[in-house]
Design a protein around this motif. Structure first.
Motif, PDB file in Angstrom:
ATOM      1  N   THR A 271     -36.314  -3.928 -40.052  1.00 39.31           N
ATOM      2  CA  THR A 271     -35.926  -5.119 -39.298  1.00 39.31           C
ATOM      3  C   THR A 271     -35.373  -6.177 -40.256  1.00 39.31           C
ATOM      4  O   THR A 271     -36.133  -6.924 -40.886  1.00 39.31           O
ATOM      5  N   ASP A 272     -34.038  -6.240 -40.358  1.00 36.27           N
ATOM      6  CA  ASP A 272     -33.432  -7.294 -41.165  1.00 36.27           C
ATOM      7  C   ASP A 272     -33.266  -8.537 -40.302  1.00 36.27           C
ATOM      8  O   ASP A 272     -33.687  -8.580 -39.136  1.00 36.27           O
ATOM      9  N   ALA A 273     -32.635  -9.575 -40.833  1.00 28.96           N
ATOM     10  CA  ALA A 273     -32.527 -10.849 -40.118  1.00 28.96           C
ATOM     11  C   ALA A 273     -31.752 -10.691 -38.812  1.00 28.96           C
ATOM     12  O   ALA A 273     -32.134 -11.262 -37.780  1.00 28.96           O
ATOM     13  N   ASP A 274     -30.661  -9.918 -38.824  1.00 25.56           N
ATOM     14  CA  ASP A 274     -29.870  -9.729 -37.603  1.00 25.56           C
ATOM     15  C   ASP A 274     -30.661  -8.943 -36.561  1.00 25.56           C
ATOM     16  O   ASP A 274     -30.624  -9.256 -35.372  1.00 25.56           O
ATOM     17  N   THR A 275     -31.352  -7.907 -37.015  1.00 27.88           N
ATOM     18  CA  THR A 275     -32.158  -7.101 -36.091  1.00 27.88           C
ATOM     19  C   THR A 275     -33.283  -7.932 -35.497  1.00 27.88           C
ATOM     20  O   THR A 275     -33.610  -7.793 -34.313  1.00 27.88           O
ATOM     21  N   LEU A 276     -33.857  -8.835 -36.295  1.00 26.33           N
ATOM     22  CA  LEU A 276     -34.946  -9.670 -35.800  1.00 26.33           C
ATOM     23  C   LEU A 276     -34.474 -10.564 -34.651  1.00 26.33           C
ATOM     24  O   LEU A 276     -35.231 -10.823 -33.700  1.00 26.33           O
ATOM     25  N   VAL A 277     -33.221 -11.006 -34.701  1.00 26.94           N
ATOM     26  CA  VAL A 277     -32.676 -11.802 -33.601  1.00 26.94           C
ATOM     27  C   VAL A 277     -32.660 -10.975 -32.318  1.00 26.94           C
ATOM     28  O   VAL A 277     -33.030 -11.456 -31.238  1.00 26.94           O
ATOM     29  N   ALA A 278     -32.253  -9.702 -32.426  1.00 26.88           N
ATOM     30  CA  ALA A 278     -32.244  -8.811 -31.263  1.00 26.88           C
ATOM     31  C   ALA A 278     -33.665  -8.555 -30.762  1.00 26.88           C
ATOM     32  O   ALA A 278     -33.906  -8.472 -29.547  1.00 26.88           O
ATOM     33  N   VAL A 279     -34.621  -8.432 -31.682  1.00 25.75           N
ATOM     34  CA  VAL A 279     -36.025  -8.220 -31.314  1.00 25.75           C
ATOM     35  C   VAL A 279     -36.550  -9.426 -30.531  1.00 25.75           C
ATOM     36  O   VAL A 279     -37.173  -9.277 -29.468  1.00 25.75           O
ATOM     37  N   LYS A 280     -36.287 -10.629 -31.035  1.00 22.95           N
ATOM     38  CA  LYS A 280     -36.744 -11.839 -30.348  1.00 22.95           C
ATOM     39  C   LYS A 280     -36.115 -11.957 -28.967  1.00 22.95           C
ATOM     40  O   LYS A 280     -36.784 -12.323 -27.988  1.00 22.95           O
ATOM     41  N   ASP A 281     -34.829 -11.654 -28.882  1.00 20.33           N
ATOM     42  CA  ASP A 281     -34.118 -11.743 -27.610  1.00 20.33           C
ATOM     43  C   ASP A 281     -34.716 -10.766 -26.601  1.00 20.33           C
ATOM     44  O   ASP A 281     -35.020 -11.126 -25.450  1.00 20.33           O
ATOM     45  N   ALA A 282     -34.913  -9.516 -27.022  1.00 19.90           N
ATOM     46  CA  ALA A 282     -35.408  -8.484 -26.100  1.00 19.90           C
ATOM     47  C   ALA A 282     -36.836  -8.771 -25.662  1.00 19.90           C
ATOM     48  O   ALA A 282     -37.157  -8.709 -24.467  1.00 19.90           O
ATOM     49  N   THR A 283     -37.714  -9.068 -26.611  1.00 21.85           N
ATOM     50  CA  THR A 283     -39.121  -9.292 -26.254  1.00 21.85           C
ATOM     51  C   THR A 283     -39.294 -10.570 -25.448  1.00 21.85           C
ATOM     52  O   THR A 283     -40.090 -10.619 -24.497  1.00 21.85           O
ATOM     53  N   GLY A 284     -38.544 -11.606 -25.795  1.00 20.73           N
ATOM     54  CA  GLY A 284     -38.636 -12.844 -25.031  1.00 20.73           C
ATOM     55  C   GLY A 284     -38.170 -12.662 -23.603  1.00 20.73           C
ATOM     56  O   GLY A 284     -38.807 -13.146 -22.655  1.00 20.73           O
ATOM     57  N   SER A 285     -37.066 -11.941 -23.428  1.00 25.94           N
ATOM     58  CA  SER A 285     -36.546 -11.677 -22.089  1.00 25.94           C
ATOM     59  C   SER A 285     -37.527 -10.855 -21.264  1.00 25.94           C
ATOM     60  O   SER A 285     -37.757 -11.130 -20.075  1.00 25.94           O
ATOM     61  N   MET A 286     -38.126  -9.843 -21.890  1.00 24.57           N
ATOM     62  CA  MET A 286     -39.065  -8.988 -21.166  1.00 24.57           C
ATOM     63  C   MET A 286     -40.339  -9.743 -20.805  1.00 24.57           C
ATOM     64  O   MET A 286     -40.900  -9.545 -19.723  1.00 24.57           O
ATOM     65  N   ARG A 287     -40.782 -10.596 -21.699  1.00 19.78           N
ATOM     66  CA  ARG A 287     -41.983 -11.383 -21.401  1.00 19.78           C
ATOM     67  C   ARG A 287     -41.742 -12.256 -20.170  1.00 19.78           C
ATOM     68  O   ARG A 287     -42.584 -12.330 -19.271  1.00 19.78           O
ATOM     69  N   LEU A 288     -40.579 -12.897 -20.114  1.00 17.64           N
ATOM     70  CA  LEU A 288     -40.247 -13.737 -18.960  1.00 17.64           C
ATOM     71  C   LEU A 288     -40.169 -12.901 -17.683  1.00 17.64           C
ATOM     72  O   LEU A 288     -40.630 -13.328 -16.619  1.00 17.64           O
ATOM     73  N   GLN A 289     -39.583 -11.705 -17.799  1.00 18.46           N
ATOM     74  CA  GLN A 289     -39.458 -10.833 -16.621  1.00 18.46           C
ATOM     75  C   GLN A 289     -40.834 -10.436 -16.087  1.00 18.46           C
ATOM     76  O   GLN A 289     -41.079 -10.480 -14.876  1.00 18.46           O
TER      77      GLN A 289
END
Length: 438
Positions: free
Chosen positions: A90-108
């Motif tokens: 998980t590099d810096a760019d991948t971490l952005v995708a991780v935050k986006d995906a997990t945050g979206s799923m948590r809200l869902q």
């Protein structure tokens, strides 16, 4: 007005479910599902059933994964995946995708748990969902010369804070990310978060969701129940990494105090409730290993069984068995051993023409009669009876009727015995007849 058959069946099911509802009330349960489950059309039904579990008094921690959602966001951003030994770097760019995906799923998931439309299963539920920095993480670091950057592992779970939220009546929702004391965010494995949470809370159950009906053997047949030892064998039999991670999570929980693990399908809209509230369940039940081992008896166990049952035979509680008869019938027995000493036994005699089986020679050493040893014997014989196509069990007893009632048996007349057993009935003993459907 006559009730419909469907209404009558529902009432019968509800009555049969009552003992399971009472048994689960107040229990702490961790539910673990991957991003594949969240993306499946059946996921809304799973959420409705989770809400029902909460309304029945269970303390719930929901842990979700996000592997496919992370991969989708990486693909849309043109980020190449870097995998080493099945672990994502998980590099810096991948971490952005991780935050986006997990945050979206948590809200869902929070939105689904909050939904309360009239005529929906969630109407009137008023469920509180608690999310937060309950997972403290640390970096994996450098392994074999590979820097995994923001990929981490669980350092500890803030169990006390989670317990407070559960006591308030909230469902605790955890994502596969963790936070370090220095303020960094780490990408974690779903299995790591769920396992460490279940162990830290000393949860009563871990429920895992998978694509299949449950755990299967090499022939693809569903394993209805097994021990942690059997799960270890399954790890060696299968090369699928995702499946192995699931199995290892179950093993780790079972070896660290979690009494029961369940594996069910996220594709079935009834599996979760079936598994919790019916006798046969829907998937696989895994019980933690006991220091006392349960097994089918062998010829080497004859002496130990004779020694165990001798006092009960002298008191007239059990019918006397000779060594010769026991040697012939030894494969009918199951024994519970502690350090190679037999501390309990029981036997199953099938009457296949009547689809019934007789439970006989149930004996537990006086020093070990507390606990659930009798129940373990009954569960084992019940599974054996089902495996050979029997539909009911019966027992003849002069002194243990109350105990068998507690196990679900009901007293019945001699006419309900198989013909072969009726002819052998000893009228002098005046044994009571108890029968249980299985």
């Amino acid at each position: 007005m006559m009730q419909s058959t469907d209404d009558q069946n529902y009432v019968k099911w509800f009555r049969n479910a009552a003992p399971y509802i009472n048994a689960h009330r107040g229990k702490t349960i961790v539910l673990m599902f991957g991003g594949e489950a969240v993306a499946h059309p059946n996921f809304a039904n799973i959420i409705h059933d989770i809400a029902l579990m909460r309304s029945l008094g269970m303390k719930l921690v929901v842990v979700h994964g996000a592997r496919p959602q992370i991969e989708d966001r990486m693909a849309r951003r043109g980020i190449e995946q870097a995998i080493e030994n099945h672990v994502r770097i998980t590099d810096a760019d991948t971490l952005v995708a991780v935050k986006d995906a997990t945050g979206s799923m948590r809200l869902q998931i929070e939105a689904l748990l909050t939904m309360g439309l009239v005529n929906s299963p969630m109407h009137g539920s008023q469920i509180r969902v608690s999310s937060g920095n309950f997972v403290i993480a640390k970096p994996i670091g450098v392994r074999d010369g590979v820097d995994f950057k923001y990929t981490g592992s669980v350092r500890r779970i803030d169990a006390e804070s989670i317990k407070r939220q559960l006591d308030y009546g909230s469902i605790v929702l955890l994502s596969p990310i963790g936070y370090s004391p220095t303020g960094e965010v780490f990408n974690l494995a779903l299995e790591d978060v769920a396992t460490q949470t279940a162990i830290a809370l000393q949860a009563d159950k871990l429920i895992t969701f998978t694509e299949e009906q449950g755990l299967t053997d090499q022939q693809g047949q569903l394993i209805k129940s097994c021990s942690v030892r059997r799960v270890k064998e399954l790890v060696n039999e299968n090369n699928c990494y995702i499946r192995q991670q699931l199995l290892k999570a179950i093993i780790q929980c079972g070896e660290n105090g979690v009494e029961r693990c369940h594996c069910i399908s996220y594709q079935s809209d009834t599996a979760l409730l079936q598994e919790l509230f019916t006798r046969d369940g829907a998937g696989t039940l895994i019980a933690k290993d006991h220091k006392e081992q349960l097994s089918t008896a062998t010829i080497d166990d004859v002496g130990g069984i004779l020694e165990l049952i001798a006092p009960l035979e002298q008191e007239g509680i059990l019918v006397k068995r000779s060594r010769e008869l026991l040697e012939v019938e030894i494969d009918r027995f199951v024994v519970l051993k502690k350090e190679d000493a037999i501390i309990a036994c029981a036997a199953l005699y099938p009457y296949e023409e009547a689809k019934m089986g007789e439970i006989a020679c149930v004996a537990i050493h006086p020093d070990y009669r507390k606990g659930n040893r009798g129940e373990r014997l009954m569960d084992e014989l019940t599974e054996k009876a089902k495996s050979i196509g029997l539909n009911a069990l019966f027992v003849l007893t002069t002194v243990s009727g109350h105990w068998f009632r507690e196990q679900g048996f009901t007293e019945q007349g001699l006419e309900n015995l198989p013909e072969g057993k009726k002819q052998m009935y000893n009228y002098q003993r005046k044994s009571q007849v108890f029968v249980k459907l299985i």
